[in-house]
Scaffold this active site. Sequence first.
Site, short mmCIF file in Angstrom:
data_model
loop_
_atom_site.label_atom_id
_atom_site.label_comp_id
_atom_site.label_asym_id
_atom_site.label_seq_id
_atom_site.Cartn_x
_atom_site.Cartn_y
_atom_site.Cartn_z
N ASP A 20 58.14 10.15 3.68
CA ASP A 20 57.81 8.87 3.05
C ASP A 20 57.10 7.98 4.05
O ASP A 20 56.07 7.39 3.79
CB ASP A 20 59.09 8.20 2.55
N TYR A 198 62.93 23.06 6.07
CA TYR A 198 64.17 22.44 5.62
C TYR A 198 65.34 23.34 6.01
O TYR A 198 65.14 24.46 6.50
CB TYR A 198 64.16 22.21 4.10
N GLN A 255 53.09 11.97 15.81
CA GLN A 255 52.44 12.50 14.61
C GLN A 255 51.06 13.12 14.88
O GLN A 255 50.75 14.20 14.40
CB GLN A 255 52.33 11.40 13.56
N ARG A 271 56.40 21.86 5.50
CA ARG A 271 57.29 21.50 4.40
C ARG A 271 56.83 20.21 3.73
O ARG A 271 55.82 19.63 4.11
CB ARG A 271 58.72 21.34 4.94
N GLY A 272 57.60 19.77 2.73
CA GLY A 272 57.43 18.46 2.15
C GLY A 272 56.04 18.15 1.65
O GLY A 272 55.47 18.88 0.84
N GLU A 273 55.49 17.08 2.14
CA GLU A 273 54.20 16.59 1.67
C GLU A 273 53.19 16.40 2.80
O GLU A 273 52.12 17.01 2.79
CB GLU A 273 54.36 15.28 0.89
N ASP A 274 53.49 15.58 3.79
CA ASP A 274 52.46 15.24 4.77
C ASP A 274 52.13 16.42 5.68
O ASP A 274 50.94 16.72 5.89
CB ASP A 274 52.90 14.03 5.61
N SER A 275 53.13 17.14 6.20
CA SER A 275 52.81 18.30 7.05
C SER A 275 52.11 19.37 6.22
O SER A 275 51.24 20.09 6.73
CB SER A 275 54.10 18.87 7.69
#
Length: 385
Positions: A20, A198, A255, A271-275
């Site tokens: 986020d 994760y 980052q 994973r997730g969104e940004d990476s």
Amino acid sequence: MAEHSEQWDVFCRVVDNFGDVGVSWRLARLLAQEQGKRVRLWLDDPGVLARMRPEVDLRAESQSLEGVDVRRMRESFTRDDVADVVVETFGCDPPEAYVLAMAAREPRPRWINLEYLSAEEWIEGSHALPSPHPRLPLTKHYFFPGFTRRTGGLLREADLIARREAFQEEPGAQAAFWTSLVGVVPPGGALKVSLFTYDAAPVAPLVEACAALEMPVWIIAPAGFAAQTLEASGEHRDAERCGDVEAFVVPFLPQDRYDELLWACDVNFVRGEDSFVRAQWAARPFVWHIYPQAEGAHRVKLAAFLARYTAGLGSKGAANVVALWEAWNRGAEGAEDPAALGAAWERFIDERQALGAHARAWSETLQMQPELAAALVKFADNLLK
Ligand code: TRH
């Protein structure tokens, strides 16, 4: 920043993990640096940003970082505090007092909700839709990131691709990166694999699958779940060696430095969104550990992206990508199948030249689409018309 330039407020509340804030910070920086906006980034937990930007001062109520005014979220606001454009990320709801102040402000601010990224088809139909507030004279618009022209696109810094290309074409830059990260450079021909996962990802079976490959393999895991698994299983650099595999646990990286790790590796587990998006800009083969959701809702998202991503691959290549991604995600959901993961990994690595070419082509395709921050500004301008 020109005094008359528009004021933008970006609100972000941490659900869990880093994404986020990772996405919200990246957006705020682009709006300030490339779109010429005065930007305030309101965070309910600046500590998460500090993990990605060590220079963040956790005691400060407000601080300027790369042209962004980073603020600790507060609850009291008046209409004079309200920006021209309000971006709420991932449906985080700005503080009640701020929303009331928005309704009292003349002219009303433009209110945009930046949604989560998905490759699903329905996104195109929902992108940019308005939603009147149930009680207040306000309208919120939904802005969807995506992989097609009928979405808001993806975040991408203007010089990102040029910096990546320079790094990937410059062996000296890569050697300097490795030396500064782990003190040594990888042996020639070593397969370099980064791991960001994760909980419960099948890391140990992956290490065994790497040991089965007849080549030196370096596994690099920034602090987190995968790193803990590697340390727990003792496959840490100075503990023991597993076949021709060396595992490095490194600190959680700033980052922008994490981008360099993605550029320097041959295969990236993200994973997730940004990476996930940064791995695509890195133009290297990658494996996505999608954020698990209730009732397996994430499986539809995973399949939707795989369908888009593998469309340009031959059937064999596509099958290999799908097999590995599914073995990796299923493994984390308790359906661990080391044999299936091992076989899928071996085929994936056998295909890595073709998958590398595909990853570059995919990155080039995405570069042809709107950059999200620029598209968001254009969208906000159009709301004035
Ligand atoms: O941390 P995440 O799992 O975030 C998730 C996702 O955003 C998900 O969509 C959301 O629903 C959930 O949070 C609540 O994964 P993501 O999105 O890849 O964000 C990780 C951020 O951490 C990204 O900006 C890159 C950054 N990062 C570093 O700065 N240094 C590092 O060493 C690593 C590994 C990551």
